[in-house]
Design a protein around this motif. Structure first.
Motif, PDB file in Angstrom:
ATOM      1  N   GLU A   1     -46.236-115.703 -82.706  1.00  0.00           N
ATOM      2  CA  GLU A   1     -47.327-116.571 -82.273  1.00  0.00           C
ATOM      3  C   GLU A   1     -48.577-115.785 -81.880  1.00  0.00           C
ATOM      4  O   GLU A   1     -49.702-116.244 -82.067  1.00  0.00           O
TER       5      GLU A   1
ATOM      6  N   ASP B   1     -43.968-118.426 -88.402  1.00  0.00           N
ATOM      7  CA  ASP B   1     -44.435-119.689 -88.979  1.00  0.00           C
ATOM      8  C   ASP B   1     -45.062-119.382 -90.335  1.00  0.00           C
ATOM      9  O   ASP B   1     -46.160-118.816 -90.390  1.00  0.00           O
TER      10      ASP B   1
ATOM     11  N   GLY C   1     -40.290-117.760 -83.554  1.00  0.00           N
ATOM     12  CA  GLY C   1     -41.718-117.675 -83.294  1.00  0.00           C
ATOM     13  C   GLY C   1     -42.549-117.473 -84.535  1.00  0.00           C
ATOM     14  O   GLY C   1     -43.783-117.540 -84.473  1.00  0.00           O
TER      15      GLY C   1
ATOM     16  N   PRO D   1     -51.634-115.171 -86.251  1.00  0.00           N
ATOM     17  CA  PRO D   1     -50.246-115.616 -86.061  1.00  0.00           C
ATOM     18  C   PRO D   1     -49.530-115.853 -87.382  1.00  0.00           C
ATOM     19  O   PRO D   1     -50.155-115.971 -88.434  1.00  0.00           O
TER      20      PRO D   1
ATOM     21  N   ASP E   1     -50.333-115.334 -76.372  1.00  0.00           N
ATOM     22  CA  ASP E   1     -49.239-116.117 -76.929  1.00  0.00           C
ATOM     23  C   ASP E   1     -47.947-115.314 -77.094  1.00  0.00           C
ATOM     24  O   ASP E   1     -46.882-115.896 -77.325  1.00  0.00           O
TER      25      ASP E   1
END
Length: 240
Positions: free
Chosen positions: A150, A194, A192, A146, A88
């Protein structure tokens, strides 16, 4: 396990060289900005032969020197060593400089007195969580975590740095990248990142780890899972 860590020339990013002992093959973890000469010096001093590079994620401060550290000479027919990164974050190795804002690029160029350049590694191997790699005589377990990016991962090796000795009470070494620091965690507000994924990673990946695991983070001093479980404010209130 021969374990040598040192900070890169920018952002205080920790680079690590790991081997079963002097005179053996080794892996390099997170070769950041300006570490090429120090990696080469460590290898000369301990007679080590680099065979692979492990990347905890694809941010520039952790990968900037990956291509020169991987080595190789296409013209001479000498293959480069592979760079391992989670699938990823593979896209980040195409050109991580292009992902920085112009002001940060200018700051780097001003600090080092030359234009920032990038060349993608010749050999990139993508990995996923749950895999085990056998590299330089080391068994490396990969956990996908992640949130910071990611494809952030943590590498765990069931061995300890030689300097700890047998009486440390610890069982394994985790290279946590920018997932977990001593007293903190990696930020999740960059491209990217989160926050929800980071919380899941802390709850489902970090907290289930045994207390007796040594943590070598991507920035700052080493710690243990047990210490972070009881003192890290970002882990308080989470349940595995």
């Amino acid at each position: 396990m021969l374990t040598i860590g040192f900070p890169a020339a920018a952002f205080g990013t920790n680079c690590y060289v790991l081997a079963t002992g002097p005179g053996e093959d080794c892996v390099v973890v997170d070769p950041g900005i300006g570490v090429e000469d120090q990696v080469a010096e460590v290898c000369r001093e301990h007679r080590l032969r680099p065979t692979a590079v492990l990347l905890t994620h694809g941010h520039l401060d952790h990968v900037y020197a990956v291509t020169p550290v991987c080595g190789g000479d296409t013209a001479a027919g000498v293959p480069a060593n592979p760079a391992y990164i989670h699938q990823d974050d593979r896209y980040r190795l195409v050109d991580p400089i292009a992902m920085l804002d112009d002001g940060l690029v200018e700051m780097l160029e001003s600090q080092f007195g030359r234009r920032a350049t990038w060349r993608e590694p010749e050999r990139v191997v993508t990995v996923i969580g749950g895999e085990h790699l056998q590299l330089a005589g080391l068994d490396v377990a990969i956990a996908h975590a992640p949130g910071h990016t990611e494809g952030s991962v943590m590498f765990t090796i069931p061995r300890l740095p030689d300097q700890l000795g047998d009486g440390s009470g610890l069982s394994a070494t985790c290279l946590s990248g920018d997932v977990l620091f001593a007293g903190s965690i990696g930020r999740s507000d960059l491209a990217g990142g989160d926050p929800a994924a980071m919380e899941r990673s802390l709850r489902e990946v970090v907290l289930p780890m045994p207390d007796d695991v040594l943590v070598l983070p991507g920035h700052g001093p080493q710690t243990t899972i047990g210490r972070e479980r009881t003192t890290n404010p970002y882990l308080q209130g989470l349940k595995a």
